[in-house]
Design an enzyme around this catalytic site. Structure first.
Site, mmCIF file in Angstrom:
data_model
loop_
_atom_site.group_PDB
_atom_site.id
_atom_site.type_symbol
_atom_site.label_atom_id
_atom_site.label_comp_id
_atom_site.label_asym_id
_atom_site.label_seq_id
_atom_site.Cartn_x
_atom_site.Cartn_y
_atom_site.Cartn_z
ATOM 1 N N CYS A 72 0.830 -1.202 -0.109
ATOM 2 C CA CYS A 72 0.061 0.056 0.004
ATOM 3 C C CYS A 72 0.848 1.286 -0.098
ATOM 4 C CB CYS A 72 -1.206 0.010 1.325
ATOM 5 S SG CYS A 72 -0.237 0.030 2.965
ATOM 6 N N HIS A 108 -2.988 0.569 7.347
ATOM 7 C CA HIS A 108 -2.913 0.360 6.139
ATOM 8 C C HIS A 108 -3.075 2.025 5.561
ATOM 9 C CE1 HIS A 108 -4.301 -0.266 1.888
ATOM 10 N NE2 HIS A 108 -5.506 0.673 2.197
ATOM 11 N N ASP A 123 -7.731 4.255 -3.370
ATOM 12 C CA ASP A 123 -6.855 3.038 -2.857
ATOM 13 C C ASP A 123 -6.514 2.218 -3.677
ATOM 14 O OD1 ASP A 123 -5.810 1.376 -1.201
ATOM 15 O OD2 ASP A 123 -7.042 1.213 0.025
#
Length: 253
Positions: A72, A108, A123
């Site tokens: 991420c 995250h 995202d």
């Protein structure tokens, strides 16, 4: 966090995007979908014992220069550089994964993007049940179809919760609030995710790449393909993994 070696043209070539580049929702959505289909979510450097650098120049060198993916911080960091180059306001948010049986820290990273006076969740680094297009933050309790997936945003206890429809039921994916987070704030989470023996990224290969109608997922020795809601799965022999990584994820050893 624009890297000195970031070049918007080179980024677009990396993700195969040849459309218009304007600071609007259509461009952001197109860039997001092209990146999701060309830059895999992957942890191969973690498994190889290589440090995961949060230096923006290193991220560009890895994803654009070496044609790799990342998890991420890397893939959303890459997308943030493209937003900044286009002059689009954004902020990082720290999200708490919610699909585990116990409460987890906010490890995250996601992005809130401001366009046309509204905030949108973007995202590109959440793996299997990740969104495929920006979600407007003020549209709550409303199912939003995205390809073969359906998502919904809810609000609980001051957090915005991303939910995905999984086997006919709503499953919480992660929660976040609008508190701005700086890039350096993710350093502890990056270290934990890349070194802790209980982190999913340190245990077995995890590679996800979106397709037009679904996604390809490699997890351990299991290779799953989801296409238009139909899932096929098989177990890979050790000698098959390199070919699958190259053919379905664009990754070469």
């Amino acid at each position: 966090m624009l890297a000195e070696n970031f070049n918007l043209t080179a980024y677009c070539q990396r993700i195969g995007y040849t459309g218009e580049l304007r600071p609007n929702l259509a461009t952001v959505q197109a860039l997001m979908q092209h990146q999701l289909r060309s830059v895999p979510f992957e942890n191969l450097d973690v498994l190889a014992g290589k440090p995961i650098s949060l230096n923006p120049d290193d991220i560009v060198a890895k994803i654009v220069g070496r044609q790799r993916g990342g998890y991420c911080y890397e893939v959303n960091g890459m997308f943030a550089m493209a937003l900044q180059a286009l002059g689009i306001p954004y902020q990082f948010v720290a999200a708490r994964p919610m699909f585990y049986p116990m409460k987890r820290p906010r490890t995250h990273m996601a992005l809130l993007v401001t366009l046309d006076g509204a905030e949108w969740l973007c995202d590109l680094g959440f793996g299997s049940y990740g969104i495929r297009a920006p979600l407007r933050l003020d549209v709550l309790e409303t199912p939003i179809p995205q390809g073969c997936d359906t998502f919904m945003l809810s609000e609980e206890g001051g957090d915005i919760i991303l939910k995905a429809q999984v086997e006919g039921a709503w499953a919480k994916q992660y929660g976040f609030n609008r508190c701005p987070v700086e890039w350096i704030d993710f350093a502890p989470a990056n270290w934990l995710n890349s070194t802790h023996p209980d982190a999913v990224f340190t245990q077995k290969p995890l590679v996800v790449c979106f397709t037009a109608n679904g996604r390809n997922i490699l997890f351990g020795d299991s290779f799953k393909q989801v296409d238009a809601g139909i899932t096929t799965q098989r177990t890979l022999a050790p000698h098959e993994q390199a070919a699958v990584l190259e053919e379905h994820f664009g990754l070469r050893s």
